[in-house]
Design a protein around this motif. Structure first.
Motif, PDB file in Angstrom:
ATOM      1  N   LEU A  37      28.738  38.523  66.947  1.00  0.00           N
ATOM      2  CA  LEU A  37      27.465  37.935  67.401  1.00  0.00           C
ATOM      3  C   LEU A  37      26.829  37.144  66.272  1.00  0.00           C
ATOM      4  N   VAL A  38      26.823  37.745  65.082  1.00  0.00           N
ATOM      5  CA  VAL A  38      26.231  37.055  63.925  1.00  0.00           C
ATOM      6  C   VAL A  38      26.985  35.761  63.655  1.00  0.00           C
ATOM      7  N   TYR A  40      28.638  33.814  65.706  1.00  0.00           N
ATOM      8  CA  TYR A  40      28.382  32.734  66.658  1.00  0.00           C
ATOM      9  C   TYR A  40      26.913  32.370  66.792  1.00  0.00           C
ATOM     10  N   GLN A  41      26.031  33.364  66.630  1.00  0.00           N
ATOM     11  CA  GLN A  41      24.629  33.047  66.899  1.00  0.00           C
ATOM     12  C   GLN A  41      23.884  32.608  65.653  1.00  0.00           C
ATOM     13  N   ILE A  42      24.489  32.786  64.493  1.00  0.00           N
ATOM     14  CA  ILE A  42      23.848  32.274  63.284  1.00  0.00           C
ATOM     15  C   ILE A  42      24.671  31.148  62.682  1.00  0.00           C
ATOM     16  N   LYS A  44      27.572  29.660  63.726  1.00  0.00           N
ATOM     17  CA  LYS A  44      28.099  28.590  64.582  1.00  0.00           C
ATOM     18  C   LYS A  44      27.060  28.120  65.599  1.00  0.00           C
ATOM     19  N   HIS A  45      25.835  28.593  65.412  1.00  0.00           N
ATOM     20  CA  HIS A  45      24.788  28.279  66.394  1.00  0.00           C
ATOM     21  C   HIS A  45      24.632  26.781  66.615  1.00  0.00           C
TER      22      HIS A  45
ATOM     23  N   GLY B 241      26.557  31.227  71.476  1.00  0.00           N
ATOM     24  CA  GLY B 241      26.228  30.513  70.242  1.00  0.00           C
ATOM     25  C   GLY B 241      24.958  29.703  70.362  1.00  0.00           C
ATOM     26  N   GLY B 244      21.469  31.327  69.599  1.00  0.00           N
ATOM     27  CA  GLY B 244      20.929  31.486  68.251  1.00  0.00           C
ATOM     28  C   GLY B 244      20.322  32.866  68.057  1.00  0.00           C
TER      29      GLY B 244
END
Lengths: 736, 372
Positions: A37-38, A40-42, A44-45, B241, B244
């Motif tokens: 999650l980190v 992709y969401q940070i 590769k955001h 993604g 965020g």
């Protein structure tokens, strides 16, 4: 607790212990998920958000309208118009073959091209961008009458230069995407281009829109240049004549105000029309602004720097005498000759005759370091930063590998590469009491709301002392009065300057071409209070007319006189020692007063109002008034004296426009005729020759002068009806 | 004394109960968010899936409460255990005989209602294993009496589920079976022998069944196959993604607008990632970890092997399925259709998951009694 009892050995407690292992395994798995999650969401955001946007949004960019470009007086030199571009939706086209025929005719495109676009396998394809109003009109009526489907119009903007060639090199031009390609269009592109807007449609995976964002494009800021369009136009015209007169390849002329660094005009020949698109590659090369982009070897003009430096350093006094050794000097094996076999000359005389020997000896006196330092101080070897793109820094020979031979070249303007603007700025140092001021083309940047968002503050620095500058002024005035530049002498104004005649370097042979020259003159006027500095460079004048004094000085005279008059600078001398002054002086040339610029200034509402007032008091019919409102019927008078039969207007509109140029209060006079374009003879009495001449020229009259001083008598009498081109006679007398 | 205990503690482990209720309510909300636009378009009501999910959740809660009230020890009855197995097999066979839905035999559809036999199979499997392993607790290492019967019965159930083309559930069942057998003390070498024949089968499946190989490649580099095999995973990763840290906001997600397939079912976690960001999706993981802790705690404090095995089996079943689902969404494992327990849309799944929780809660009732 259980573990301590005998039951602890039973399988259950062992079983329970083993549960922990899987608990840990699952917890580790969960940590793996959190880590992902980190990732992709940070980390590769941004990338993922871009992907999302790309697939979810269909964005159409809308081009902004470029800001306008104005001259110093607010005349529009460039503006953007809204034009149509034609797009085709091939799916909606019914009869491509028939349609291709009519479209190719209307849009003047080849039929094959049109057909290929009409049958393209695309949703939307451009057919022709930025079509003319005419084409759009015909196409629209065609579409309407024949009920054609699949042709779409998109509004775009197109740059338009109302004055065509005028100021083309300064303005530059734009590409098909309305991006600045040259000139101030390019230099200040980010200010004037505006901000593009967009229409963004959010769609679901099936392409159905569910959201719409729109951002209107922002109009760009406007530029106000230091250029005076009227002076620019006239400079171009004068340069054109000068180049034609001496059969030259081309030329450059620049006018600037030496006290402020404002460039009033900058012209190159051959010119170009920025409204026309570039069709061939070499055209782009021909659109180079040679006034700042090309370096040339200046020749003798450069002696101004040599002598200024020598006098300023105290190594040479203006009163010193220099032995010109019979007009030849040998430096490092090369013999450099003068135009004549000069003996001992004063500094002034040496410059007047443009002695190479004297300049070289002066350069030697300065020595390498001082000479190079002075050249740099005068602004050579680095770009000026005038606000034009592609400025050449030029070069100063000998900075890296100095040799004795450099003394034979640098002091007389060889082995240095300079731009015409650099020379102009350097000579202006003398005009501006020893201070170098940065020449500039941009006065200010104005926002769409009319606020000034940027105001040019030119750099300035002291290069030579005020006394050195004074001494050089006197010496350079001598060049005009009795030296190589007698043809630069102005009517009514004192002038100073220096000629230059330099062999062109031939890159093909690696030598100086023996028969090809740059002829130049750079000077300023009036001498004591210089209002303008002018450089004229003529490229390859016909042999025999190739001297700066022959090819460039007359152009200087024409340009400087025109500019001083346009700026309403008071004449500072009536040249009684003019050889012609006692003889009748026939003026039959028509000054560019009948150019089409006169009209524009008088089209303002204020003027219309003034005219209306005049009309009512003089009971002229409206048609008369309008028919006769041509520029040659209108003149300005700055003496404030006028006869009673000529209407007097304390014209705010007229004088305010020029008020920045002169402190004198002026009165505008409109001289109207009664009928077929004939004129009323103005009252010239009690005026100086200068003013009288100017007035007559503005009206297109041929005038004969007799005597010198103040006008005491005139024929015909004031108020008499005359025709344009009529001859008149003026008697002058000196009045104590 | 036993009845008194029940009255006192009521619904068992309160933290476990709260976690479950929280996940279910959150799930109902996310089902609405993920399906509203699609439901409006396909069924002319944005509440179509939401209302069905609410109904299922209510039914699930009622079942859970009911189960909580019944002592789990009543399940320790061969009649109940084997009739559960029989029912599961019956429905698994029935679903194979019915026409396939979306290419798979997973659902039995009755108008207005659908039933997924594999959910019943999972429950039955855990109950059977708990019962059987406790019964054989003394002779757990006995190959013939313990291991072989267990493998045959659970293998049969899994085989039936696999025939319905539900590989995801099969894998979870295999995993739960493995965990329960190992924890009960079955020697590891038996397990190894059991896994050995699976290896060539797996190899053959992966490299000789064309579409599986493509899927494997798509899993290894989904962006390369973004238009076909990797589409689902790529859309899922884009959703997660683009969320965020904070997310786009509840119901503000765009990927559910037909970009993300199965947005309200198997890929609901991607919608959570997009709308609630790292904060929301990490909390969901933490809630399942909390569930794991309380579930295992209940197992470790169970009074008997049966209760311990029940709690362990259901807890591992739910948590591993959740982690498996999230791993699919995040492309950590190759895509397998499997719902996220408590959260994904699906009536059978939520009802049976809540029944499982009910049993764990019931087991957890013994935590206090054992201490006293």
């Amino acid at each position: 607790m259980i573990g301590k009892t005998p039951q602890a050995i039973n399988p259950l407690s062992a079983v329970k212990k083993r549960t922990i292992f899987f608990c840990v395994v699952l917890a580790l798995w969960a940590i793996g998920v959190e880590a992902r999650l980190v990732q992709y969401q940070i980390f590769k955001h941004e990338q993922m958000a871009n992907f999302a946007e790309r697939q979810q949004q269909r964005t159409i960019k809308t081009t902004p309208k470029r800001g306008s470009i104005f001259d110093r007086k607010g005349r529009e030199l460039a503006r953007s118009l809204e034009v149509d571009s034609v797009y085709v939706a091939p799916n909606e086209i019914k009869d491509p073959d028939i349609l291709a025929k009519s479209l190719s005719q209307i849009l003047s495109l080849s039929e094959d091209l049109v057909l290929s676009r009409l049958t393209a396998k695309k949703v939307l394809v451009s057919l022709k961008r930025k079509i003319t109003d005419e084409e759009a009109k015909i196409l629209r009526s065609e579409i309407e009458s024949k009920k054609i489907t699949g042709i779409h119009f998109v509004t775009e903007t197109k740059r338009f230069y109302p004055k065509d060639e005028v100021g083309a090199y300064v303005l530059g031009f734009v590409g098909i995407e309305e991006d600045g390609a040259a000139g101030v269009e390019r230099q200040y592109d980010r200010h004037i281009q505006g901000r593009s807007g967009f229409v963004s449609v959010e769609t679901d995976a099936h392409g159905r829109p569910f959201g719409r964002f729109e951002k209107q494009p922002e109009i760009g800021q406007s530029l106000v240049l230091t250029i005076d369009e009227q002076i620019q136009f006239r400079t171009e015209k004068a340069l054109h004549e000068a180049v034609a007169n001496v059969g030259a390849k081309g030329g450059t002329a620049i006018i600037m105000k030496p006290k402020t660094g404002e460039i009033l005009a900058m012209a190159n020949l051959p010119g170009f029309n920025p409204n026309l698109p570039i069709t061939k590659g070499d055209e782009l090369k021909n659109r180079r602004n040679r006034a700042v982009e090309d370096a040339y070897e200046p020749g003798s003009v450069f002696k101004v720097i040599t002598y200024s430096a020598a006098i300023d350093s105290g190594l040479l006094k203006p009163t010193d005498q220099i032995d010109c050794q019979g007009g030849a000097i040998t430096i490092a094996g090369h013999t450099i000759k003068d135009g004549g076999r000069y003996g001992t000359l004063t500094v002034g005389e040496a410059i007047e005759v443009s002695s190479n020997v004297a300049a070289i000896k002066t350069g030697r006196k300065l020595g390498k370091d001082l000479l190079l330092e002075s050249i740099k101080n005068f602004g050579f070897g680095k770009p000026i930063g005038a606000g034009l793109p592609g400025e050449s820094p030029g070069f100063v020979g000998g900075t890296k590998n100095w040799s004795e031979a450099s003394f034979g070249a640098l002091p007389i303007g060889y082995q240095v590469g300079v731009t015409p603007l650099q020379i102009l700025a350097a000579v202006s140092v003398v005009a501006n009491n020893g201070e170098w001021i940065q020449p500039h083309i941009l006065k200010q940047i104005v926002s769409t709301t009319g606020d000034v968002v940027f105001q040019t503050e030119p750099e300035h620095r002291r290069v030579i002392s005020k006394s050195t500058a004074e001494a050089m002024k006197t010496i350079l005035e001598g060049v005009v009065v009795k030296g190589t530049a007698k043809k630069a002498r102005l009517d009514g104004y004192s002038a100073a300057g220096k000629t230059g005649t330099a062999h062109k370097y031939d890159p093909a042979t690696g030598r100086y071409a023996p028969t090809r020259y740059y002829a130049s003159f750079c000077g300023f006027a009036p001498v004591n209070n210089p209002e303008i500095a002018v450089i004229v460079v003529i490229d390859e004048p016909r042999l025999g007319l190739h001297h700066g004094g022959q090819a460039a000085a007359p152009a200087f005279k024409q340009i400087a006189e025109m500019a001083l008059r346009t700026l309403n600078i008071a004449p500072d001398e009536i040249n009684s020692d003019y050889p012609e002054s006692d003889k009748p002086l026939i003026i039959d040339e028509h000054l560019p007063i009948e150019d089409d610029f006169g009209m524009e200034e008088f089209n303002s509402p204020e003027i219309q109002e003034i005219l209306a007032k005049y009309q009512s008091t003089n009971s002229l019919t409206e048609t008369d008034n309008q028919l006769n409102l041509s520029s040659k019927n209108i003149s300005t008078d700055k003496t404030g004296k006028n006869s009673k039969n000529v209407p007097e207007l304390k014209g705010s509109a007229l004088s305010n426009r020029e008020s920045s140029d002169t402190k004198e209060s002026r009165v505008a006079i409109l001289t109207f005729s009664e009928g077929d374009g004939s004129l009323v003879m103005p009252d010239l009495r009690h005026q100086g020759m200068r003013t009288a001449l100017q007035r007559c020229r503005e009206l297109g009259l041929k005038v004969t002068f007799q005597g010198s001083g103040e006008v005491v008598e005139q024929f015909p009498a004031p108020g008499t009806a005359i025709s344009p081109g009529a001859e008149c006679k003026v008697v002058l007398q000196k009045i104590q | 004394m036993f009845r008194l205990q029940l009255a006192e503690t009521g619904y068992g482990d309160r933290l476990l109960l709260a976690t479950t209720v929280g996940l279910v309510l959150f799930g109902v909300l996310m089902v609405y968010s993920a399906s509203a636009v699609m439901a409006q378009q396909e069924y002319n009501s944005q509440f179509y899936f939401f209302s069905k999910q609410v109904f299922a959740a209510m039914l699930g809660f009622l079942s859970m409460i009911a189960v909580t009230k019944i002592d789990y020890k009543h399940l320790k009855n061969p009649a109940i255990v084997y009739s559960l197995i029989f029912m599961a097999v019956f429905f698994l066979v029935l679903v194979l005989l019915l026409p396939p839905v979306k290419g798979t035999h997973r659902f039995i559809r009755i108008p207005g209602f659908s039933f997924q036999p594999s959910e019943l199979a999972k429950i039955s499997l855990v109950v059977f294993l708990a019962y059987f392993l406790e019964k054989r607790a003394g002779e757990i290492r006995d190959l013939k009496r313990t291991f072989i019967p267990v493998v045959i019965i659970s293998g049969f159930l899994m085989g039936m589920v696999l025939l319905g083309k539900d590989l995801g559930t099969t894998l979870i069942m295999a995993l739960v079976t493995g965990v329960m057998l190992i924890v009960s003390g079955i020697p590891l070498r038996y397990m190894g022998v059991c896994i050995l024949p699976v290896i060539p089968l797996l190899y053959w499946q992966l490299f000789h069944v064309a579409y599986r190989f493509e899927r494997l490649k798509a899993f290894l580099d989904p962006w390369q196959y973004a238009r076909d095999e990797g589409f689902q995973v790529v859309q899922s990763l884009i959703a997660v993604g683009s969320g965020g840290v904070k997310g786009l906001g509840l119901s503000q997600g765009k990927q559910k607008l037909f970009y993300l397939p199965e947005a309200h079912t198997d890929f609901i976690y991607a919608v959570i990632g997009e709308e609630l960001g790292l904060i929301g999706s990490a909390i969901v993981v933490l809630l399942f970890l909390l569930f794991l802790w309380r579930g295992i705690r209940s197992a470790r404090h169970a009074p008997d092997m049966f209760g311990c095995m029940l709690a362990l089996g259901f807890c591992v079943m739910i948590v591993s399925q959740a982690l498996f689902n999230m791993s699919v969404v995040l492309s950590l494992v190759p895509a397998k259709g499997i719902p996220l327990p408590f959260i994904s849309y699906g009536g059978t799944s939520i009802i049976f998951s809540l029944i499982a929780v009910g049993i764990i809660l019931n087991v957890s009732n013994y935590i206090n009694s054992e201490n006293s």
